[in-house]
Design an enzyme around this catalytic site. Sequence first.
Site, PDB file in Angstrom:
ATOM      1  N   SER A   1      46.075 -20.057  18.543  1.00 26.18           N
ATOM      2  CA  SER A   1      44.577 -20.265  18.063  1.00 26.18           C
ATOM      3  C   SER A   1      44.273 -21.552  17.618  1.00 26.18           C
ATOM      4  CB  SER A   1      44.504 -19.193  16.979  1.00 26.18           C
ATOM      5  OG  SER A   1      43.207 -19.163  16.452  1.00 26.18           O
TER       6      SER A   1
ATOM      7  N   TYR B   1      46.292 -15.158   8.747  1.00 25.05           N
ATOM      8  CA  TYR B   1      46.304 -15.243  10.126  1.00 25.05           C
ATOM      9  C   TYR B   1      46.416 -16.706  10.522  1.00 25.05           C
ATOM     10  CZ  TYR B   1      44.006 -15.227  14.761  1.00 25.05           C
ATOM     11  OH  TYR B   1      43.666 -15.591  16.090  1.00 25.05           O
TER      12      TYR B   1
END
Length: 681
Positions: free
Chosen positions: A558, A571
């Site tokens: 990501s 996250y």
Amino acid sequence: MGGLNMSTVDDLVTRSNRLGADPRNTNYAGGNTSAKGRAADPVTGEPVDLVWVKGSGGDLGTLTPAGLAVLRLDRLRALVNGYPGVEREDEMVAAFDYCLHGRGGAAPSIDTAMHGLVDAAHVDHLHPDSGIAIATAADGPELTRKIFGDRVVWVPWRRPGFQLGLDIAAIARGNPQAIGVVLGGHGITAWGATSEECEARSLEIIRSAADFLSTHGRPEPFGAPIPGYEPLPGPQRRARAAALAPVLRGLASTDRPQVGHFTDSDTVLDFVSRAEHPRLAALGTSCPDHFLRTKVRPMVLDLPPDAPLDAVVARLRELHEEYRRAYRDYYERYADAGSPPMRGADPAIVLVPGIGMFSYGANKQTARVAGEFYVNAINVMRGAEAVSAYAPIDEAEKFRIEYWALEEAKLRRMPRPKPLATRIAFVTGGGSGIGRATAHRLAAEGACVVVADRDAGAARTVAQEIGDADVAVAVEVDVTDAEAVAAALREAVLAFGGVDLVVNNAGLSISKPLLETTEQDWDLQHDVMAKGSFLVSREAARILVAQGMGGDIVYISSKNSLFAGPNNVAYGAAKADQAHQVRLLAAELGAHGVRVNGVNPDGVVRGSGIFAGGWGAQRAAVYGVPEAELGAFYAQRTLLKREVLPEHVANAVFVLTGGELSHTTGLHVPVDAGVAAAFLR
């Protein structure tokens, strides 16, 4: 020759589909059928006699009118006058093109002469196990007379072609009472005045041969069971098969990459447990359709199923070297200046007592069909040994078929392989979003795909969207569970023979400020993404190293692995862990030819499983925009002002694995439409 052409064609296709649907009648893509009829010549308007015959490469069970070659019967039969003799009979295949009626249709097969020259309105040429058992028996001519009397005539082995068509036509004329022939070493041919009569006669020959074998065959034609060679119990057998599959696929791919298929059917397990299986396997298959797909003989392990795994692997490597030497010797014995180059010396079939059979091909269907053909060969050997002795055509004739110029031409006509042909992809989180798009893209580029997801129903849906089980299969897996990961990858190697391309995509996200982030939030995200990727990569690496074929591992990380976004500490930290795994594994696995790279997406809202699961609402609240406008919001903060979709991430996975970046590892590719703060430094 009466009958309207559409009725003739419809009857032929219907008959063909019925015959091809039953494996007792013929094998996949084996045999051909024909019908003669009359249609108007589009130029003169006058009626003209035609023959419709299944074209080259088609399958009776799925035949359609488009799969038929249509030829002028007068022109086809006129070729007899210019036939240059058996030494030049291959030239006649090109001459068939000058007999075609109209444009389109399938290419005429090598057996076209058989159908056109036999003076009957309908002809079937089939490869039934029972018929080939008689055709390969040492006393096949006597058995044919005993079973059929004068209704079926024995034809000595002759390679398929124009001369065989002439031979059968002469036999049909000279034996008006005959309904068909047994072709030595090959199969059967039957004929009739109507489509119904022809089909009935084909089935009569097949069933009469099968009944004779059943009634007169001796018990245990493969000999007594070998002590210690009985099949392992099911779960233990499949576990051993999964352990051997990557090693065997690597060996079978020495000359060119192959996809694998595994079967542990009762037919195979019984054969390899019997005393005569080494002798019979060494004799090889006989029917041309068989050995063109299975090679002249299989590789056979000569150890019991409970032998130590290390000893089995070592012995397989020895046997593989012996097989390659023997195949090269076979090629050099019979090749001449006009022979095509040797296509590869690796086995297409590997028999492992107590475990089963591994078969190989350029794609899953080819590998599966090769295994099915060897099961046909086992049935043929059983039948022949039950009433006589199995006596296949000699090796020189097998070579003439295997390295036939016409077969070589057929291979050269095949379309160029897609970039990921022969590659087997394992995609986690494949049931939705980026995983679904990636699975679709990899399959479209030629890969076999294992769609892995904790939601078994979603995984099945995606696999079914992609295609049948020759292209995609679904497995249920919780990537946080090491044994579940190992089990899922075992299913993958049993489905396709191994694994080449792993996409670590499974993920989730919970968006909370630091003080609201619980231990459970932290643990869940790290378990799924950091630990889950580690477990999948570790288990996949075992397979990749055992195969020795290199491979790819791609992490879907990501932008947040680099960029400190608000309210997502768990996250972001898990994604940073994944990003560093890319670098660590690239360094460690490079010695094995395994490349490890990453993709850093951002703002993938539409079609995303993570955003649909609540992350979208949480991030929308953080940024103060309606959830429905979150994708547009993300797009406007990028340099390109473009929304990122799952398909864009899938494109990056393909670019990394499609072959053009063969010397790239340890790379992270941003797919975020341009986020300057996340530029790699």
